[in-house]
Scaffold this motif. Structure first.
Motif, mmCIF file in Angstrom:
data_model
loop_
_atom_site.group_PDB
_atom_site.id
_atom_site.type_symbol
_atom_site.label_atom_id
_atom_site.label_comp_id
_atom_site.label_asym_id
_atom_site.label_seq_id
_atom_site.Cartn_x
_atom_site.Cartn_y
_atom_site.Cartn_z
ATOM 1 N N UNK A 20 11.712 1.183 -2.692
ATOM 2 C CA UNK A 20 10.311 1.009 -3.100
ATOM 3 C C UNK A 20 9.556 2.324 -2.978
ATOM 4 N N UNK A 21 9.844 3.110 -1.948
ATOM 5 C CA UNK A 21 9.204 4.418 -1.791
ATOM 6 C C UNK A 21 9.556 5.342 -2.951
ATOM 7 N N UNK A 22 10.813 5.313 -3.381
ATOM 8 C CA UNK A 22 11.216 6.134 -4.515
ATOM 9 C C UNK A 22 10.556 5.654 -5.801
ATOM 10 N N UNK A 23 10.429 4.331 -5.961
ATOM 11 C CA UNK A 23 9.742 3.800 -7.136
ATOM 12 C C UNK A 23 8.269 4.226 -7.135
ATOM 13 N N UNK A 24 7.631 4.191 -5.960
ATOM 14 C CA UNK A 24 6.244 4.642 -5.845
ATOM 15 C C UNK A 24 6.132 6.130 -6.166
ATOM 16 N N UNK A 25 7.092 6.902 -5.706
ATOM 17 C CA UNK A 25 7.108 8.332 -5.995
ATOM 18 C C UNK A 25 7.205 8.582 -7.503
ATOM 19 N N UNK A 26 8.122 7.899 -8.158
ATOM 20 C CA UNK A 26 8.307 8.096 -9.594
ATOM 21 C C UNK A 26 7.063 7.682 -10.375
ATOM 22 N N UNK A 27 6.517 6.499 -10.023
ATOM 23 C CA UNK A 27 5.355 5.992 -10.761
ATOM 24 C C UNK A 27 4.132 6.874 -10.562
ATOM 25 N N UNK A 28 3.840 7.213 -9.313
ATOM 26 C CA UNK A 28 2.636 7.994 -9.038
ATOM 27 C C UNK A 28 2.747 9.406 -9.600
ATOM 28 N N UNK A 29 3.890 10.050 -9.395
ATOM 29 C CA UNK A 29 4.050 11.414 -9.901
ATOM 30 C C UNK A 29 3.998 11.470 -11.417
ATOM 31 N N UNK A 228 6.708 1.078 16.981
ATOM 32 C CA UNK A 228 7.665 2.078 16.502
ATOM 33 C C UNK A 228 6.842 3.229 15.923
ATOM 34 N N UNK A 229 6.668 4.330 16.651
ATOM 35 C CA UNK A 229 5.771 5.407 16.202
ATOM 36 C C UNK A 229 6.116 5.957 14.824
ATOM 37 N N UNK A 230 7.398 6.114 14.529
ATOM 38 C CA UNK A 230 7.787 6.684 13.240
ATOM 39 C C UNK A 230 7.375 5.765 12.095
ATOM 40 N N UNK A 231 7.637 4.468 12.255
ATOM 41 C CA UNK A 231 7.259 3.530 11.203
ATOM 42 C C UNK A 231 5.748 3.375 11.098
ATOM 43 N N UNK A 232 5.062 3.456 12.233
ATOM 44 C CA UNK A 232 3.591 3.380 12.207
ATOM 45 C C UNK A 232 3.009 4.555 11.436
ATOM 46 N N UNK A 233 3.543 5.759 11.675
ATOM 47 C CA UNK A 233 3.067 6.943 10.953
ATOM 48 C C UNK A 233 3.399 6.837 9.470
ATOM 49 N N UNK A 234 4.570 6.327 9.153
ATOM 50 C CA UNK A 234 4.941 6.137 7.749
ATOM 51 C C UNK A 234 3.973 5.166 7.066
ATOM 52 N N UNK A 235 3.573 4.132 7.777
ATOM 53 C CA UNK A 235 2.621 3.170 7.219
ATOM 54 C C UNK A 235 1.280 3.830 6.922
ATOM 55 N N UNK A 394 -2.552 16.726 -7.328
ATOM 56 C CA UNK A 394 -2.191 15.333 -7.074
ATOM 57 C C UNK A 394 -0.857 14.902 -7.683
ATOM 58 N N UNK A 395 -0.450 15.409 -8.850
ATOM 59 C CA UNK A 395 0.888 15.019 -9.331
ATOM 60 C C UNK A 395 2.014 15.438 -8.398
ATOM 61 N N UNK A 396 1.782 16.448 -7.524
ATOM 62 C CA UNK A 396 2.817 16.917 -6.602
ATOM 63 C C UNK A 396 2.691 16.320 -5.208
ATOM 64 N N UNK A 397 1.502 15.854 -4.857
ATOM 65 C CA UNK A 397 1.280 15.345 -3.499
ATOM 66 C C UNK A 397 2.210 14.198 -3.126
ATOM 67 N N UNK A 398 2.513 13.233 -4.027
ATOM 68 C CA UNK A 398 3.405 12.129 -3.627
ATOM 69 C C UNK A 398 4.784 12.594 -3.157
ATOM 70 N N UNK A 399 5.275 13.730 -3.624
ATOM 71 C CA UNK A 399 6.624 14.175 -3.253
ATOM 72 C C UNK A 399 6.739 14.460 -1.747
ATOM 73 N N UNK A 401 4.696 13.610 0.657
ATOM 74 C CA UNK A 401 4.240 12.456 1.447
ATOM 75 C C UNK A 401 5.337 11.404 1.522
ATOM 76 N N UNK A 402 5.912 11.060 0.379
ATOM 77 C CA UNK A 402 6.929 10.005 0.385
ATOM 78 C C UNK A 402 8.260 10.512 0.934
ATOM 79 N N UNK A 403 8.512 11.808 0.816
ATOM 80 C CA UNK A 403 9.697 12.356 1.499
ATOM 81 C C UNK A 403 9.546 12.201 3.006
ATOM 82 N N UNK A 404 8.336 12.467 3.490
ATOM 83 C CA UNK A 404 8.079 12.281 4.924
ATOM 84 C C UNK A 404 8.214 10.813 5.309
ATOM 85 N N UNK A 405 7.754 9.910 4.425
ATOM 86 C CA UNK A 405 7.873 8.469 4.712
ATOM 87 C C UNK A 405 9.343 8.072 4.840
#
Length: 421
Positions: A20-29, A228-235, A394-399, A401-405
């Motif tokens: 889903x994160x990759x789908x969000x990345x593709x759609x938003x970018x 879970x700190x990592x998942x909380x930050x990802x959220x 903004x077209x580059x920002x999702x990359x 952010x979602x890589x970090x997620x």
């Protein structure tokens, strides 16, 4: 208690979240890049094409108005200043028309629009030939009083103005309509992309948030660890990205829509009104040159009524409308003088540069229209730059952010999977 299915379910959760994160990345970018490109098309192609076509129509209208001025004053020594001014303006408009036509060749799309530009170039050459013959015949004939043309010169001038009104202006109007239609299509396409961008990001971003929250709840219940700190930050990152993309897309869409409604559309309308005013003012001269032909008085009345309506709609302070009504009174004065046989006095009113003379009052009106149009154009350019700045990066920002997620999700489940080794 050890459950052998837990690692499998945890890996499935992780895989689903990453997909889903990759789908969000593709759609938003992809959609943000498309929105930015459509903004560029509007600001760099569609709007300039519409503005150039409007400017071309105006310049053609003034071109014929200056020809009418030149032949109206003739060789009268006392009116040589008006003759030189008309000639200088004619040359200026000629250069402006040539530049607009060359610019149109580079901005139009489609063979039909290109054919219109080539038609305009051809008819313009014909028009200039008739103008040259008019001025030549006038200069070679015995001197005539201002407002009178030798028969040959009058015939050539009639041919010239017929070419302008029956061929050049209709073709320029078609080109103007094509430019405005392209602008409409560009805005419509951008609106569709914006709707897809907001909808896709809301669905995928919302779905990703639900999955992240559900994963944390499942982990809390299964492993008795409430945070879970990592998942909380990802959220938090997904929430920020989803909200940011939606806000940016909506904000720039609203800004560019307002720019079109509040600035660009009025600017194009003012440009059309300005062109119409020059054509109407030329009718005053044509009326005298034709020997008080009623057709030109009727044409002026129709154009003046349209100008009055447009000025009333677009002129907030009433300045443009008041100044046009002043010129309208000058026109009626010219008609009255010509009707009483005082053609020379009528020519003096048309060419005079004192307040209350037609040339002065028209320049006074034109200054107000020009200032209003310039302000509207500047407002659109400013809003367009603001909209482009909103989309910057903004077209580059999702990359990132979602890589970090994705990395945070993998980090968040790694410790839990390690318990099963």
């Amino acid at each position: 208690m050890f459950r052998p299915e837990t690692p499998v379910r945890l890996r499935l959760w992780t895989a689903l979240v990453i997909c889903v994160a990759l789908a969000l990345l593709a759609a938003s970018g992809l959609l943000l890049s498309q929105v930015r490109e459509q903004v560029r098309v509007i600001g760099g192609e569609a709007a300039p094409q519409a503005a150039t076509a409007a400017d071309l129509y105006f310049a053609l209208s003034d071109l014929d108005a200056q020809v009418a001025r030149m032949v109206l004053v003739g060789d009268a020594a006392e009116l040589s200043g008006s003759q030189l001014d008309a000639l200088g303006t004619y040359q200026q408009r000629s250069r402006q028309i040539d530049e607009d036509l060359q610019r149109s060749l580079t901005t139009v799309t489609g063979q039909a629009d290109r054919a219109i530009v080539l038609e305009l170039m051809h008819e313009l050459a014909v028009y200039r030939r008739w103008v040259w013959q008019t001025l030549t015949a006038q200069s070679q004939a015995p001197p005539q009083p201002p407002g009178r043309l030798p028969p040959d010169a009058l015939g050539y001038y009639t041919q010239a103005t017929n070419v302008l009104h029956l061929r050049l202006l209709p073709a320029a109007e078609r080109l103007r309509d094509a430019g405005e239609s392209r602008l409409d299509r560009a805005y419509a396409a951008k609106g569709t992309t914006e709707a897809w961008a907001v909808g896709s990001v809301l669905v995928l971003g919302g779905g990703l948030l639900v999955l992240l929250v559900a994963l944390q709840v499942w982990l809390a219940r299964r492993f008795r660890r409430w945070l879970n700190p990592a998942l909380a930050l990802a959220t938090v990152l997904v929430l920020g990205l989803t909200a940011g993309v939606c806000l940016v897309v909506v904000a720039q869409g609203q800004r560019l829509s307002a720019a079109r409604n509040d600035h660009l559309t009025p600017y194009l309308a003012l440009s059309q009104a300005r062109a119409l005013s020059y054509d109407a003012a030329a009718d005053t001269s044509r009326y005298l040159l034709s020997g008080n032909l009623a057709l030109y008085q009727q044409d002026f009345a129709g154009k003046s009524a349209r100008l009055t309506a447009v000025a009333g709609d677009l002129d907030d302070g009433g300045q443009v409308l008041d100044r046009w009504l002043g010129y309208q009174r000058d026109h009626q004065r010219v008609v009255a003088l010509a009707g009483s046989g005082r053609t020379r006095a009528a020519v003096d009113v048309v060419t005079g540069i004192r307040r209350g003379d037609a040339a002065f009052d028209f320049s006074y009106f034109d200054a107000a229209v020009g200032a209003a149009a310039t302000a509207r154009k500047a407002g659109f350019d400013t809003a367009l730059r603001d909209g482009e700045r909103l989309l910057t990066g903004w077209p580059l920002i999702p990359f990132p952010v979602l890589a970090a997620v994705v990395l945070l999700v993998l980090l968040g489940v790694r410790a839990r999977l390690a318990e099963y080794r």
